[in-house]
Design an enzyme around this catalytic site. Structure first.
Site, PDB file in Angstrom:
ATOM      1  N   GLN A   1       0.893  -1.239  -0.035  1.00 54.44           N
ATOM      2  CA  GLN A   1      -0.201   0.071   0.035  1.00 54.44           C
ATOM      3  C   GLN A   1       0.783   1.397   0.025  1.00 54.44           C
ATOM      4  OE1 GLN A   1      -2.413  -2.034   3.182  1.00 54.44           O
ATOM      5  NE2 GLN A   1      -4.014  -0.656   2.494  1.00 54.44           N
TER       6      GLN A   1
ATOM      7  N   HIS B   1       0.460  -9.610   4.013  1.00 58.52           N
ATOM      8  CA  HIS B   1      -0.446  -8.561   4.320  1.00 58.52           C
ATOM      9  C   HIS B   1      -1.086  -8.451   2.635  1.00 58.52           C
ATOM     10  CE1 HIS B   1      -2.063  -4.821   6.399  1.00 58.52           C
ATOM     11  NE2 HIS B   1      -2.789  -4.833   5.250  1.00 58.52           N
TER      12      HIS B   1
ATOM     13  N   ASN C   1      -2.082 -10.903   8.195  1.00 57.41           N
ATOM     14  CA  ASN C   1      -3.065  -9.758   8.459  1.00 57.41           C
ATOM     15  C   ASN C   1      -4.353 -10.130   7.960  1.00 57.41           C
ATOM     16  OD1 ASN C   1      -3.565  -6.755   9.070  1.00 57.41           O
ATOM     17  ND2 ASN C   1      -4.430  -7.124   7.131  1.00 57.41           N
ATOM     18  N   GLU C   2      -5.329 -10.159   8.995  1.00 56.74           N
ATOM     19  CA  GLU C   2      -6.723 -10.410   8.570  1.00 56.74           C
ATOM     20  C   GLU C   2      -7.006 -11.615   7.625  1.00 56.74           C
ATOM     21  OE1 GLU C   2      -8.202  -6.577   7.022  1.00 56.74           O
ATOM     22  OE2 GLU C   2      -7.791  -5.365   8.961  1.00 56.74           O
TER      23      GLU C   2
END
Ligand code: IFM
Length: 405
Positions: A18, A109, A153-154
């Site tokens: 990101q 991620h 992540n998530e």
């Protein structure tokens, strides 16, 4: 006046894809083009500008920072590991340490190397072993500088968006395919957790703290009707707790990383499997302010989520919480309201050890592109100029004093 513990970790989070820019070996890179999405391109050029960004974090009194390592940089071709890229992340760690900032390092991620997506990505039976092999290379190289690791992540968001809702690569819309990926991700965390501890033991360095970042939603029954309460209970088990339960059973969590953003108003329209997991209230029964993506802002939900974690008897770290908005006063309000709810949970015996705002910088919000502005720091994507927002300065005062006036 609200006082937080003296050793509390304060800071912000980012993720490689990101912010870094030019992650050409990652599966999202070709997918953005194929799917006609906004291109991530140079993103925030954080790969080059990380020192400047960490100077800003330090000036804002952050004492912790979460970032992720891009698997596709480390292993651009299957089995070929890049010492140069590992060295880059070592420099990133040293830059944080030199500024007195504690790193929290995420190993996965949302993005994968292109070579992994070709033989089926996370559906491939070997994916957990591939992930563990990558972790082995990274953790051996960086262990001496890292105490906190987030393996994945998530995972619930990743598998649902990529394999069930079909909105992220590989755009599958199949429950069975999602279950396959989920099984491999569960195995990947368990294997990585054990490996990381083994490496630290062999190196005779103090034990690390390893966890995942679990996306948690406040699941609020729209009315106190027993059907809505039952559906909310079921969703709490499925969405918020199922991964944590599995990992707790395998004793592979040293703390719980929580990512919290919003609530879901549970309103069962009729009995049915789909309805039980997906029906939400569409009328305006419980109005709430919204962020720029239309997510309801519900600070007390963070308290509700935290108190439910008591049963795990583990420390908790808020590894993400943030708002995308063009109104910086709204960001400051969001921060204060969520911090108050964390403080309330601490007062009720939930051992929250840190708070990482999402995100340090405005960044590439996946399929939504660069529109949503989550950052404490504004990015001008034309010039890569950084501007610290007022909310960041006010949050910085909290980080400095551990106190919310
Ligand atoms: O930007 C994402 C991040 O990558 C994972 N958690 C939620 C954020 C906001 O959507």
């Amino acid at each position: 006046m609200i006082k937080f513990p003296e050793n509390f970790l304060w800071g912000a989070a980012t993720a490689a894809y990101q912010v870094e820019g030019n992650n050409i070996h990652s599966d999202w890179w070709p997918w953005e083009e194929k799917a006609g999405k906004e291109r991530s391109g140079a993103a925030c050029a954080h790969y080059e500008l990380y020192e400047q960004d960490f100077d800003l974090a330090k000036s804002l009194h952050h004492n912790a920072h979460r970032f992720s390592i891009e698997w596709a940089r480390i292993e651009p071709e299957e089995g070929k590991f890049s010492q140069d890229e590992l060295n880059h992340y070592l420099q990133v760690l040293l830059a944080l340490r030199a500024r007195g900032i504690e790193p929290i390092v995420t190993l996965h991620h949302f993005t994968n190397p292109v070579w992994l997506s070709e033989p089926g990505g996370w559906e491939n039976k070997k994916s957990a072993a591939y992930f563990t092999r990558y972790c082995d290379f990274v953790v051996r190289g960086l262990a001496r500088h890292v105490r906190y690791w987030i393996t994945i992540n998530e995972p619930t968001i990743y598998v649902s968006h990529a394999f069930l809702f079909g909105v992220w690569p590989p755009q599958s819309k199949s429950f069975l395919r999602m279950r396959r990926a989920e099984k491999n991700m569960l195995a990947a965390h368990i294997q990585a957790y054990r490996l990381i501890h083994k490496i630290y033991k062999a190196l005779q360095i103090p034990k690390p703290f390893v966890s995942i970042s679990q996306h948690m939603m406040a699941l609020v029954p729209c009315s106190l009707d027993w059907k809505n309460r039952f559906a909310a209970f079921l969703r709490q088990k499925l969405f918020n707790e199922s991964y944590l339960d599995t990992f707790a059973r395998h004793k592979t969590l040293d703390f719980i990383g929580v990512n919290y953003y919003s609530r879901q108003l549970v309103d069962l329209k009729k009995w049915g499997l789909r309805n039980l997991v997906a029906d939400v209230c569409e009328s305006n029964h419980h109005p709430a302010p919204q962020n720029a993506l239309g997510w309801a802002i519900y600070p007390e939900g963070l308290y509700q989520v935290l108190v439910k974690l008591k049963k795990y008897h583990l420390p908790v770290m808020i590894t993400e919480n943030g708002i995308c908005t063009s109104d910086d006063a709204q960001r400051w309000q969001f921060l204060k309201d969520h911090l108050k709810n964390i403080h309330r949970a601490i007062g009720e015996g939930i051992p929250v050890t840190g708070y990482l705002y999402w995100s340090l910088l405005d960044n590439f919000e996946w399929d939504k592109g660069f529109g949503p502005r989550f950052g404490l720091i504004d990015i001008d994507y034309q010039t890569q100029k950084r501007t610290v927002r007022e909310s960041a300065k006010k949050f910085g005062r909290i980080c400095e004093t551990h106190t919310l006036e």
